[in-house]
Design an enzyme around this catalytic site. Sequence first.
Site, PDB file in Angstrom:
ATOM      1  N   SER A 571       0.859  -1.190   0.000  1.00  0.00           N
ATOM      2  CA  SER A 571       0.000   0.000   0.000  1.00  0.00           C
ATOM      3  C   SER A 571       0.889   1.232   0.000  1.00  0.00           C
ATOM      4  CB  SER A 571      -0.868   0.001   1.259  1.00  0.00           C
ATOM      5  OG  SER A 571      -1.480   1.261   1.430  1.00  0.00           O
ATOM      6  N   TYR A 584      -2.901  -0.733  10.430  1.00  0.00           N
ATOM      7  CA  TYR A 584      -2.832  -1.103   9.010  1.00  0.00           C
ATOM      8  C   TYR A 584      -1.504  -0.650   8.389  1.00  0.00           C
ATOM      9  CZ  TYR A 584      -3.993  -0.893   4.012  1.00  0.00           C
ATOM     10  OH  TYR A 584      -3.980  -1.042   2.652  1.00  0.00           O
TER      11      TYR A 584
HETATM   12  P1  NAD Z   1     -10.827  -6.631  -1.089  1.00  0.00           P
HETATM   13  O1  NAD Z   1     -11.407  -6.619   0.286  1.00  0.00           O
HETATM   14  O2  NAD Z   1     -11.748  -6.413  -2.231  1.00  0.00           O
HETATM   15  O3  NAD Z   1     -10.032  -7.969  -1.283  1.00  0.00           O
HETATM   16  C1  NAD Z   1      -9.278  -8.556  -0.261  1.00  0.00           C
HETATM   17  C2  NAD Z   1      -9.530 -10.051  -0.262  1.00  0.00           C
HETATM   18  O4  NAD Z   1      -8.708 -10.636   0.756  1.00  0.00           O
HETATM   19  C3  NAD Z   1     -10.979 -10.409   0.052  1.00  0.00           C
HETATM   20  O5  NAD Z   1     -11.516 -11.214  -0.967  1.00  0.00           O
HETATM   21  C4  NAD Z   1     -10.889 -11.150   1.364  1.00  0.00           C
HETATM   22  O6  NAD Z   1     -11.818 -12.206   1.476  1.00  0.00           O
HETATM   23  C5  NAD Z   1      -9.478 -11.652   1.366  1.00  0.00           C
HETATM   24  N1  NAD Z   1      -8.996 -11.935   2.703  1.00  0.00           N
HETATM   25  C6  NAD Z   1      -9.191 -11.245   3.812  1.00  0.00           C
HETATM   26  N2  NAD Z   1      -8.624 -11.874   4.861  1.00  0.00           N
HETATM   27  C7  NAD Z   1      -8.064 -12.985   4.391  1.00  0.00           C
HETATM   28  C8  NAD Z   1      -7.337 -14.057   4.962  1.00  0.00           C
HETATM   29  N3  NAD Z   1      -7.084 -14.098   6.271  1.00  0.00           N
HETATM   30  N4  NAD Z   1      -6.891 -15.041   4.162  1.00  0.00           N
HETATM   31  C9  NAD Z   1      -7.155 -15.015   2.854  1.00  0.00           C
HETATM   32  N5  NAD Z   1      -7.847 -14.059   2.257  1.00  0.00           N
HETATM   33  C10 NAD Z   1      -8.297 -13.045   3.011  1.00  0.00           C
HETATM   34  O7  NAD Z   1      -9.690  -5.542  -1.076  1.00  0.00           O
HETATM   35  P2  NAD Z   1      -8.782  -4.989  -2.246  1.00  0.00           P
HETATM   36  O8  NAD Z   1      -9.011  -3.536  -2.331  1.00  0.00           O
HETATM   37  O9  NAD Z   1      -8.908  -5.798  -3.449  1.00  0.00           O
HETATM   38  O10 NAD Z   1      -7.355  -5.173  -1.580  1.00  0.00           O
HETATM   39  C11 NAD Z   1      -6.374  -6.048  -2.031  1.00  0.00           C
HETATM   40  C12 NAD Z   1      -5.028  -5.691  -1.438  1.00  0.00           C
HETATM   41  O11 NAD Z   1      -4.681  -4.379  -1.857  1.00  0.00           O
HETATM   42  C13 NAD Z   1      -5.011  -5.680   0.082  1.00  0.00           C
HETATM   43  O12 NAD Z   1      -3.808  -6.218   0.562  1.00  0.00           O
HETATM   44  C14 NAD Z   1      -5.077  -4.211   0.416  1.00  0.00           C
HETATM   45  O13 NAD Z   1      -4.486  -3.878   1.636  1.00  0.00           O
HETATM   46  C15 NAD Z   1      -4.293  -3.622  -0.736  1.00  0.00           C
HETATM   47  N6  NAD Z   1      -4.594  -2.217  -0.924  1.00  0.00           N
HETATM   48  C16 NAD Z   1      -5.833  -1.838  -1.341  1.00  0.00           C
HETATM   49  C17 NAD Z   1      -6.097  -0.502  -1.498  1.00  0.00           C
HETATM   50  C18 NAD Z   1      -7.434  -0.048  -1.944  1.00  0.00           C
HETATM   51  O14 NAD Z   1      -7.644   1.160  -1.906  1.00  0.00           O
HETATM   52  N7  NAD Z   1      -8.327  -0.883  -2.328  1.00  0.00           N
HETATM   53  C19 NAD Z   1      -5.111   0.441  -1.257  1.00  0.00           C
HETATM   54  C20 NAD Z   1      -3.872   0.015  -0.847  1.00  0.00           C
HETATM   55  C21 NAD Z   1      -3.621  -1.318  -0.671  1.00  0.00           C
END
Ligand code: NAD
Length: 695
Positions: A571, A584
Site C-alpha cells: 500500500s 494497518y
Molecule cells: P478486497 O477486500 O476487495 O479484497 C481482499 C480479499 O482478501 C478479500 O476477498 C478477502 O476475502 C481476502 N482476505 C481477507 N482476509 C483474508 C485471509 N485471512 N486469508 C485469505 N484471504 C483473506 O480488497 P482490495 O481492495 O482488493 O485489496 C487487495 C489488497 O490491496 C489488500 O492487501 C489491500 O491492503 C491492498 N490495498 C488496497 C487498497 C485499496 O484502496 N483498495 C489500497 C492500498 C492497498
Amino acid sequence: MSQTTDTTTAAAVAPRAESLYDSARAPKGGLEELVYRSNLLGANRAVSNYGGGNTSSKSRETDHTGREIDVLWVKGSGSDLATMGAKNFTGIRLDEVLPLIERDEMSDEEMVAFLSRSQLGPEMPRSSIETLLHAFVPAPEVDHTHPDAINMLAGAENGERFVKEVFGDEAVWVPYIRPGFTLAKQVGLAARGEGVRFVILAKHGLVTWGETGEESYANTIEAINRAADFVSARAKARFGGPARPPLSAERRDELLAQVLPAIRGAVSSERSKILQVDASPSTLEFVSSRDAATLSQVGAACPDHLVHTKRVPLWVAYDPASDDADALAARVAEGAARYREEYRAYFEQNARAGETIGDPDPRVVLIEGVGMVSVGTNLKGARLARDLYHRAIEVMGGASAIDSFVSLTAPESFAVEYWPLELYKLSLAPPPRELAGKVALVTGAAGGIGSSILDALAAEGATVVATDIDADGASRVAEPFGDEGLGVAMDVTSEQAVEAAYREAVLAYGGVDVVVSNAGIASSAPIEETTVAEWDRNHAILTRGYFLVAREAFKLLRRQATGGSVVFVASKNSLVAGKNASAYSSAKAAELHLARCLAEEGGAAGIRVNTVNPDAVLQGSRIWGSSWREERAAAYDIDPDELEAHYRARTTLKVNILPEDIAQAVLHFASGVRSGKSTGNVLNVDGGVPAAYSR
Ligand code: NAD
C-alpha cells in the site's frame, strides 16, 4: 479422497467397440453424413486418437462456374474427428488428382502444392496429409483410423501373420512406410483387390470403405471387433503381469506433493511446463508391471502420437521401501538430463541439413508403481500427451499379451516427428502467450484487486490458482478459466491452510511460478482507540499471512529450481504515514520490508520479490465497502461520497486508481520478460503521491 485419482475402470485387454451409428438419425449421405460419421469415430478414443485419423466422401457438386464436377470431401489438417464440423472439410477436384496414381513418385512438397491448387475454395483448410489415400481408394466413402485393437496386431512382431489369420484374404497388410504419395498409392491399389475389405497399415492403423458412410463405419467396427476377439482369445497377462502393488492413493498424493515441483523443474529446461498426474487403473497396472521398464522404451504405438508424446517416455524406477521423496526427485532430475542427452543424440543422428531441434524434454514421465506424469507447454498439451499415452498403454498391453510389441525404428520415428507436414499441424496453434506454461497463485483473489490480477495473468496465458478465505468467492473467480483455473479456500494466517493450498496447486498443475500475495483488510482508528484485537488482526493477515505465503512459495520454488516471482500487494501506506491507520500502515510497512528481505534471500535461486503499492482503489474493493470507507471519510472530515473526488484531487496526475491499474503493475513483476532483472523493487500505482516518491 485422493486428489489425483482417475475414476475410469481398468480396460479388458482388447475391448470390443460398440457401433454408435443410428441409421434413423444419420443424415442421408453427403457432407452432413460425413460430419456425423466422423464425430462418431472420434467419440471413442479407442477407435480414433485425438487429432488422428481422417475420413472422406466423394460426391457430385456444382462448382463456381456452374459445372458439375466430382468432389472429394476430406478432413482438413489440424482438426479432430470428434468435434469437427462441415467447415473443417476441404473439397478437392477429384478429376484433377485421380490421374496422379499413374505416377511412380511424388514428393511431399509437390503433393501439398498440387492439392492446394485442386481445392474447391481457397478459404478451405489445407487438406489432410492422407488426401490422396482417400482419392485413390475406389469407393464413395473412406475412413482411416488408428484403433487400439487393430494396432495391437499392427504393432505385434508377427502382426502380418495374425492379420492373415483374422481376416484371410479380406485384408491386405501394408508394411510400414510414412504417409505420403507412395503409401496412398499402395493403399489405393490394395483396395482394388478382389474381395478386399480392409487395409491394415503396419505399426499405424486401418483403412475401410463402403458404398455408404454407414457401411464404411460398420466395416471399421467389424475390423476392430475381429481383431479384439483374436487378441482376447490369445491374451496372456499383459505387460508380463504385475511386479508389485501400486502405491496407495494416499501415499501417492503425499509423495507427489513433494516430488512434482522437482519433476516440473526437471522437464522445464527451455520453457515452463504444466504437469498432469494420471493414476487411472490401466496406467497403474502398466507402471506396476514386470515389463513396463523395457516395453515403454520400445517406441511410439502410432506415428500420430510422436509429436505430442515423443518417441519414448522417461521411465523412473521407484522402490517405496528404500526411496524417499528426495531420492526420487534426484532420480527424476538425473533421468531428465540423460533423456535430453539421448534426445539430442537422436536428433544429431537423424537430422538433415536445415532442421532445428525441438524442445528436448520428455512429455511423459512414468514412475514405477506410482503413475504417469504428463507434460505440456500448457494444460491442453499435458492432457493430450496423457490421452495419447493411454492409447499407447492399451496397444502395448494387447500386443505384449499375444506377442512382442514392435514400433517404428528411430529413423522412422524421426521422419514423422520432424516431418514438415506434421509440424504444419502444430503451426496452426496460436503462438504461446507471455506466461504460457506458468502457474500463478493469487491470495485474496476473490476481492476487487485480486480478481483483476487473476484476469491479467490468465490473459497472458498463465494457469491460475485463486485462493481466498472466502471459498465460494475463490471458486467463483476461478470458474471462467475452466480447467486452467482452480479455486482454493485458504486463510493466509493459518500455517496448515497455506500448506494445503500449495499442495492442491501442486497436485493440480505440478507447481507454481508466480505468487501474488494480495489478501488484505484495512481498519482505521486513532491510536488510543485501536484495540489489541484490531492491531493483531491487521498484523496477522498483512504480516504473518505474507510471511507464511512467501515461506511456502520459497520452499516450493527451491524444489522446482526454476526461479520465480513473488509479488506483494502492499500500500502507499507502507511508505507514507496514514493518518488514524497505524495498525494497518505499520503492518503494510512490515510487509514491504519483508519483501525486501526476501528479495535478498531469494536472489541466488532466481526468486524475485517485488512490491506494488496501490492507493485508494475504491472500485470493486470489499475493503471500501466496509467501515473503512466511513472511517477514512471521517479522518479527512468529508462525506463518504466525496472520497473518490478527494483521492483524485490529491494525486499529481489527478486520476482515480482502478483494480486493472494494479493488475498491470503486478503483471510487470510477474513476467520475467518484463522485469526479469528487477528484485527488491517498489512500484507505486497511486496517481502520484509526492510523499511516496522514492528517494
Ligand atoms: P478486497 O477486500 O476487495 O479484497 C481482499 C480479499 O482478501 C478479500 O476477498 C478477502 O476475502 C481476502 N482476505 C481477507 N482476509 C483474508 C485471509 N485471512 N486469508 C485469505 N484471504 C483473506 O480488497 P482490495 O481492495 O482488493 O485489496 C487487495 C489488497 O490491496 C489488500 O492487501 C489491500 O491492503 C491492498 N490495498 C488496497 C487498497 C485499496 O484502496 N483498495 C489500497 C492500498 C492497498
